[in-house]
Design a protein around this motif. Structure first.
Motif, PDB file in Angstrom:
ATOM      1  N   VAL A 119     -39.479 -97.670  55.275  1.00 47.54           N
ATOM      2  CA  VAL A 119     -38.800 -98.822  55.856  1.00 47.54           C
ATOM      3  C   VAL A 119     -38.005 -98.341  57.065  1.00 47.54           C
ATOM      4  O   VAL A 119     -37.243 -97.378  56.968  1.00 47.54           O
ATOM      5  N   VAL A 120     -38.191 -99.014  58.196  1.00 51.73           N
ATOM      6  CA  VAL A 120     -37.467 -98.694  59.425  1.00 51.73           C
ATOM      7  C   VAL A 120     -36.483 -99.828  59.696  1.00 51.73           C
ATOM      8  O   VAL A 120     -36.882-100.988  59.792  1.00 51.73           O
ATOM      9  N   VAL A 121     -35.208 -99.482  59.807  1.00 51.65           N
ATOM     10  CA  VAL A 121     -34.154-100.489  59.954  1.00 51.65           C
ATOM     11  C   VAL A 121     -33.577-100.417  61.363  1.00 51.65           C
ATOM     12  O   VAL A 121     -33.045 -99.384  61.775  1.00 51.65           O
ATOM     13  N   ASP A 122     -33.677-101.529  62.074  1.00 50.02           N
ATOM     14  CA  ASP A 122     -33.225-101.596  63.466  1.00 50.02           C
ATOM     15  C   ASP A 122     -32.061-102.573  63.610  1.00 50.02           C
ATOM     16  O   ASP A 122     -32.257-103.769  63.793  1.00 50.02           O
ATOM     17  N   GLY A 123     -30.850-102.069  63.488  1.00 51.18           N
ATOM     18  CA  GLY A 123     -29.677-102.886  63.772  1.00 51.18           C
ATOM     19  C   GLY A 123     -29.167-103.771  62.663  1.00 51.18           C
ATOM     20  O   GLY A 123     -28.393-104.697  62.916  1.00 51.18           O
ATOM     21  N   VAL A 124     -29.540-103.529  61.421  1.00 49.59           N
ATOM     22  CA  VAL A 124     -28.972-104.294  60.303  1.00 49.59           C
ATOM     23  C   VAL A 124     -27.478-103.978  60.206  1.00 49.59           C
ATOM     24  O   VAL A 124     -27.087-102.812  60.183  1.00 49.59           O
ATOM     25  N   GLN A 125     -26.652-105.009  60.131  1.00 46.08           N
ATOM     26  CA  GLN A 125     -25.211-104.825  60.205  1.00 46.08           C
ATOM     27  C   GLN A 125     -24.470-104.939  58.880  1.00 46.08           C
ATOM     28  O   GLN A 125     -23.389-104.389  58.719  1.00 46.08           O
ATOM     29  N   ASP A 126     -25.036-105.655  57.942  1.00 45.43           N
ATOM     30  CA  ASP A 126     -24.334-105.900  56.685  1.00 45.43           C
ATOM     31  C   ASP A 126     -24.559-104.761  55.697  1.00 45.43           C
ATOM     32  O   ASP A 126     -25.712-104.435  55.383  1.00 45.43           O
ATOM     33  N   PRO A 127     -23.488-104.139  55.196  1.00 47.00           N
ATOM     34  CA  PRO A 127     -23.653-103.024  54.248  1.00 47.00           C
ATOM     35  C   PRO A 127     -24.431-103.419  52.998  1.00 47.00           C
ATOM     36  O   PRO A 127     -25.223-102.622  52.477  1.00 47.00           O
ATOM     37  N   GLY A 128     -24.221-104.652  52.530  1.00 47.60           N
ATOM     38  CA  GLY A 128     -24.942-105.104  51.347  1.00 47.60           C
ATOM     39  C   GLY A 128     -26.436-105.208  51.586  1.00 47.60           C
ATOM     40  O   GLY A 128     -27.245-104.865  50.721  1.00 47.60           O
ATOM     41  N   ASN A 129     -26.812-105.687  52.768  1.00 45.00           N
ATOM     42  CA  ASN A 129     -28.238-105.771  53.101  1.00 45.00           C
ATOM     43  C   ASN A 129     -28.866-104.389  53.164  1.00 45.00           C
ATOM     44  O   ASN A 129     -29.956-104.163  52.635  1.00 45.00           O
ATOM     45  N   LEU A 130     -28.195-103.461  53.838  1.00 43.10           N
ATOM     46  CA  LEU A 130     -28.748-102.110  53.937  1.00 43.10           C
ATOM     47  C   LEU A 130     -28.852-101.476  52.557  1.00 43.10           C
ATOM     48  O   LEU A 130     -29.861-100.844  52.229  1.00 43.10           O
ATOM     49  N   GLY A 131     -27.826-101.663  51.740  1.00 42.18           N
ATOM     50  CA  GLY A 131     -27.872-101.095  50.395  1.00 42.18           C
ATOM     51  C   GLY A 131     -29.021-101.642  49.582  1.00 42.18           C
ATOM     52  O   GLY A 131     -29.716-100.903  48.871  1.00 42.18           O
ATOM     53  N   THR A 132     -29.280-102.947  49.692  1.00 42.82           N
ATOM     54  CA  THR A 132     -30.386-103.567  48.960  1.00 42.82           C
ATOM     55  C   THR A 132     -31.728-103.053  49.450  1.00 42.82           C
ATOM     56  O   THR A 132     -32.656-102.813  48.658  1.00 42.82           O
ATOM     57  N   ILE A 133     -31.864-102.885  50.760  1.00 50.07           N
ATOM     58  CA  ILE A 133     -33.112-102.348  51.320  1.00 50.07           C
ATOM     59  C   ILE A 133     -33.380-100.958  50.761  1.00 50.07           C
ATOM     60  O   ILE A 133     -34.508-100.626  50.356  1.00 50.07           O
ATOM     61  N   ILE A 134     -32.354-100.116  50.699  1.00 49.59           N
ATOM     62  CA  ILE A 134     -32.507 -98.760  50.174  1.00 49.59           C
ATOM     63  C   ILE A 134     -32.847 -98.800  48.689  1.00 49.59           C
ATOM     64  O   ILE A 134     -33.706 -98.041  48.205  1.00 49.59           O
ATOM     65  N   ARG A 135     -32.230 -99.709  47.944  1.00 50.89           N
ATOM     66  CA  ARG A 135     -32.519 -99.833  46.512  1.00 50.89           C
ATOM     67  C   ARG A 135     -33.968-100.270  46.289  1.00 50.89           C
ATOM     68  O   ARG A 135     -34.649 -99.771  45.389  1.00 50.89           O
ATOM     69  N   SER A 136     -34.449-101.203  47.112  1.00 50.54           N
ATOM     70  CA  SER A 136     -35.838-101.670  46.973  1.00 50.54           C
ATOM     71  C   SER A 136     -36.820-100.563  47.333  1.00 50.54           C
ATOM     72  O   SER A 136     -37.849-100.402  46.671  1.00 50.54           O
TER      73      SER A 136
END
Length: 269
Positions: A119-136
């Motif tokens: 997964v490549v993340v470009d500019g996601v700002q919300d810590p909860g969103n990033l954490g969920t992406i990493i968990r998935s």
């Protein structure tokens, strides 16, 4: 290892630990904070680079943490509740805090994966969103997660908490995206992005080949420069009236579709 005790808020080490609540302090020291029994336990179990464990003198060292410290290689320090509060980002200070070295994971680990799913993340700002992406990504056994510039700091205490320990299970690398994506394409990796304008369904896309899924900012999406690197845009079909999915939800749908296509048998939950 000898156990220490610190009571004063003016102790030089306490001042340094408190600085880890800010990105500037984390960057300067190359360290970050992990709060709570579960997260500290996961960091210790997966050899994430824990240097010091702070625990409440009043409440004592949790048994779960003590069981992970049998080799005596990690410094442990009893501190007052006031010290824990000073070093904590949580509303209710946890009984234990880990001082952890930043990861030294390299991008070559992801490029070398023969069936790469990243997964490549470009500019996601919300810590909860990033954490969920990493968990998935962790949940489907992805090879890793790449964070581009402008993405919320991985080591932000809120991000760390939201990963629920998955940041210790799956490689997460911070880097410049444009040269990396160009290199990935040269290695035969397909670059897939989501778009409401795309005509191709994610369920019609072959995700069994080496694939990097590119996700963008919550409001603006992927930057124009990164979007230009995408090989194929896909849309996630929806039957209801919702216009789009949250970026973390979209990541989860695509990752689990990739796992389904690859024939991976998930473990029971």
């Amino acid at each position: 290892m000898k156990q220490f005790k610190i009571e004063s808020l003016q102790n030089p080490r306490v001042k340094l630990w408190a600085q880890l609540l800010d990105k500037k302090g984390r960057d300067k020291q190359g360290l970050y904070l992990v709060e709570g029994i579960h997260l500290v336990q996961e960091a210790l179990r997966y050899d994430a680079g824990v240097e010091t464990v702070l625990y409440s003198e009043e409440r004592g060292l949790p048994a779960e943490i003590a069981a992970c410290l049998n080799d005596g290689m990690v410094e442990r320090i009893a501190v007052t509740e006031q010290v824990l509060i000073k070093c904590s980002d949580a509303q209710t200070p946890q009984p234990v805090i880990g001082i952890v070295r930043k990861s030294a994971k390299t991008i070559e680990q992801l490029l070398a994966s023969p069936e790469s799913l990243v997964v490549v993340v470009d500019g996601v700002q919300d810590p909860g969103n990033l954490g969920t992406i990493i968990r998935s990504a962790d949940a489907v056994g992805a090879a890793g997660v790449v964070l581009g510039k402008g993405t919320v700091d991985l080591y932000n205490p809120k991000t760390v908490r939201s990963t629920m320990g998955s940041m210790f299970h799956v490689p997460v690398v911070e880097t410049e995206l444009l040269p990396l994506l160009d290199l990935a394409r040269s290695r035969g990796i397909q670059l897939v992005g989501t778009s409401l304008q795309a005509s191709r369904s994610c369920y019609d896309m072959d995700l069994t080949v080496p694939t990097w899924i590119i996700l963008g900012n919550e409001g603006k999406g992927v930057s124009a420069e990164v979007a230009a690197q995408v090989d194929t845009g896909v849309i996630i079909p929806m039957k209801g009236r919702s216009e789009s999915l949250n970026v973390a939800m979209a990541a989860t749908v695509l990752l689990f579709e990739a796992m389904r296509q690859r024939g991976d048998r998930p473990r029971p939950v």
